[in-house]
Design a protein around this motif. Structure first.
Motif, PDB file in Angstrom:
ATOM      1  N   PRO A  85     -34.088  -8.952  15.972  1.00  0.00           N
ATOM      2  CA  PRO A  85     -35.120  -9.100  14.936  1.00  0.00           C
ATOM      3  C   PRO A  85     -34.539  -9.659  13.647  1.00  0.00           C
ATOM      4  O   PRO A  85     -33.495  -9.209  13.182  1.00  0.00           O
ATOM      5  CB  PRO A  85     -35.654  -7.681  14.764  1.00  0.00           C
ATOM      6  N   SER A  86     -35.242 -10.638  13.091  1.00  0.00           N
ATOM      7  CA  SER A  86     -34.719 -11.333  11.915  1.00  0.00           C
ATOM      8  C   SER A  86     -35.594 -11.132  10.683  1.00  0.00           C
ATOM      9  O   SER A  86     -35.348 -11.749   9.648  1.00  0.00           O
ATOM     10  CB  SER A  86     -34.591 -12.836  12.223  1.00  0.00           C
ATOM     11  N   TYR A  87     -36.618 -10.285  10.799  1.00  0.00           N
ATOM     12  CA  TYR A  87     -37.449  -9.961   9.646  1.00  0.00           C
ATOM     13  C   TYR A  87     -37.989  -8.546   9.832  1.00  0.00           C
ATOM     14  O   TYR A  87     -37.937  -7.997  10.946  1.00  0.00           O
ATOM     15  CB  TYR A  87     -38.567 -10.989   9.438  1.00  0.00           C
ATOM     16  N   PRO A  88     -38.453  -7.905   8.772  1.00  0.00           N
ATOM     17  CA  PRO A  88     -38.758  -6.467   8.823  1.00  0.00           C
ATOM     18  C   PRO A  88     -39.697  -6.039   9.945  1.00  0.00           C
ATOM     19  O   PRO A  88     -39.464  -5.016  10.593  1.00  0.00           O
ATOM     20  CB  PRO A  88     -39.366  -6.195   7.441  1.00  0.00           C
ATOM     21  N   LEU A  89     -40.764  -6.790  10.182  1.00  0.00           N
ATOM     22  CA  LEU A  89     -41.709  -6.395  11.225  1.00  0.00           C
ATOM     23  C   LEU A  89     -41.016  -6.293  12.579  1.00  0.00           C
ATOM     24  O   LEU A  89     -41.272  -5.361  13.354  1.00  0.00           O
ATOM     25  CB  LEU A  89     -42.871  -7.389  11.308  1.00  0.00           C
ATOM     26  N   GLY A  90     -40.131  -7.241  12.884  1.00  0.00           N
ATOM     27  CA  GLY A  90     -39.423  -7.211  14.156  1.00  0.00           C
ATOM     28  C   GLY A  90     -38.554  -5.979  14.301  1.00  0.00           C
ATOM     29  O   GLY A  90     -38.481  -5.371  15.380  1.00  0.00           O
ATOM     30  N   THR A  91     -37.888  -5.593  13.229  1.00  0.00           N
ATOM     31  CA  THR A  91     -37.040  -4.402  13.261  1.00  0.00           C
ATOM     32  C   THR A  91     -37.866  -3.150  13.503  1.00  0.00           C
ATOM     33  O   THR A  91     -37.481  -2.270  14.291  1.00  0.00           O
ATOM     34  CB  THR A  91     -36.273  -4.271  11.932  1.00  0.00           C
ATOM     35  N   ILE A  92     -39.017  -3.066  12.858  1.00  0.00           N
ATOM     36  CA  ILE A  92     -39.894  -1.898  13.015  1.00  0.00           C
ATOM     37  C   ILE A  92     -40.443  -1.817  14.436  1.00  0.00           C
ATOM     38  O   ILE A  92     -40.454  -0.750  15.063  1.00  0.00           O
ATOM     39  CB  ILE A  92     -41.031  -1.955  11.988  1.00  0.00           C
ATOM     40  N   LEU A  93     -40.891  -2.943  14.974  1.00  0.00           N
ATOM     41  CA  LEU A  93     -41.431  -2.945  16.332  1.00  0.00           C
ATOM     42  C   LEU A  93     -40.342  -2.622  17.355  1.00  0.00           C
ATOM     43  O   LEU A  93     -40.597  -1.929  18.348  1.00  0.00           O
ATOM     44  CB  LEU A  93     -42.062  -4.303  16.643  1.00  0.00           C
ATOM     45  N   ALA A  94     -39.133  -3.117  17.128  1.00  0.00           N
ATOM     46  CA  ALA A  94     -38.031  -2.813  18.042  1.00  0.00           C
ATOM     47  C   ALA A  94     -37.740  -1.312  18.044  1.00  0.00           C
ATOM     48  O   ALA A  94     -37.464  -0.717  19.098  1.00  0.00           O
ATOM     49  CB  ALA A  94     -36.787  -3.597  17.641  1.00  0.00           C
TER      50      ALA A  94
END
Length: 307
Positions: free
Chosen positions: A135-144
């Motif tokens: 993940p390269s942006y906050p939403l991706g980190t949260i979903l991961a």
């Protein structure tokens, strides 16, 4: 006849899934924020049992899974809502709904709609469900993080969950061609990033088949067969409308204008989704194998401006 719970029943996908299940004679309980929404009123008139609540506030969903056999968690927020609210919905919300589902003892399938954000940017490369996430942006980190919590529940006590990484869903009332024609869609970066899409009719078919044919603990890319480059999509639509070629902007322009990092990240990341697992396990034959079919349907060449 099956008892379904749809969290996010007032949303674009959830409302259409609810209507389809109700038409097939199933019982549907819909979790929504407000009963005053015209969409909710329409679904209630069709027979949906409305439950007013919020996944981030467990006291409002106590007992929501009683007698439920299938749970669809289709809740979502816009990235502009900020990381705190997004984490509360996707991470805490899944934890709360999983706890309710375990307590009910009747749930045999739990389907959560994630999206492509955990992949980050994979440039020209195809990505399948075994590709490393970055993940390269906050939403991706949260979903991961939310995905890992769900998979931990599967491993710890065989919780019957399946994760769907949804491509951008489009169709009537959510038409990317309209955003292009109105100039609302801005290209940040060079636009050569791949954007996966899935038509709403195909997405609904995947959601329904996942419950009966999906593998517990699996992740499925829910995408059409041909992810297209953003510049390719926008250029073709504008050409058919007789408009000038699109302009591109440095992503920093958007950030300086106040756009959320997750919005810019989603618009500039390249995710060339491979849907082979979805097609194999679920036996899906896509009505719209490519966004090109939608473009041809909405803007046939023989009617396009200047053709």
């Amino acid at each position: 006849m099956t008892n379904y719970l749809i969290a996010g029943a007032a949303g674009y996908i959830g409302s259409r899934l609810a209507a389809r299940l109700l038409a097939a004679g199933h019982h549907v309980r819909g979790l929504v924020y407000s009963a005053e929404d015209p969409v909710v009123e329409r679904l209630a008139s069709l027979g949906m049992a409305v439950w007013i609540g919020d996944l981030t506030r467990p006291e409002t969903i106590d007992g929501i899974t009683d007698e439920i056999e299938v749970v669809y968690n289709l809740t979502n927020r816009m990235p502009i809502d900020g990381s705190t609210l997004l984490r509360s919905l996707y991470v805490d919300g899944n934890q709360h709904l999983i706890a309710m589902s375990v307590r009910a003892r009747t749930v045999r399938a739990y389907v959560w709609a994630s999206n492509a954000a955990p992949y980050g940017d994979h440039s020209e490369n195809w990505v399948d469900e075994d590709s490393p996430i970055a993940p390269s942006y906050p939403l991706g980190t949260i979903l991961a993080t939310a995905e890992q919590i769900i998979l931990q529940a599967v491993r710890a006590y065989r919780f019957p969950a399946i994760i769907l990484r949804m491509a951008t869903v489009y169709g009537p009332d959510r038409d990317p061609l309209e955003a292009i024609a109105s100039g609302q869609l801005t290209i940040y970066g060079n636009g050569r990033n791949f954007i996966p899409h899935i038509h709403i009719d195909d997405a609904l078919e995947v959601l329904i088949r996942t419950v009966e044919m999906g593998q517990i603990g699996a992740i499925y890319n829910v995408s059409d067969d041909e992810p297209l480059r953003l510049i390719e999509i926008v250029s073709e639509v504008r050409r058919r409308l007789g408009m000038l070629p699109p302009r591109t902007f440095d992503p920093q322009v958007g950030l300086r204008a106040g756009l959320d990092r997750s919005v810019i990240g989603a618009l500039t990341s390249s995710v060339r989704m491979n849907n082979a697992r979805m097609r194999h396990d679920l036996g899906i034959e896509l009505r719209y194998p490519s966004l090109r079919y939608w473009i041809d349907e909405r803007l046939p060449l023989e009617l396009a401006v200047g053709v």
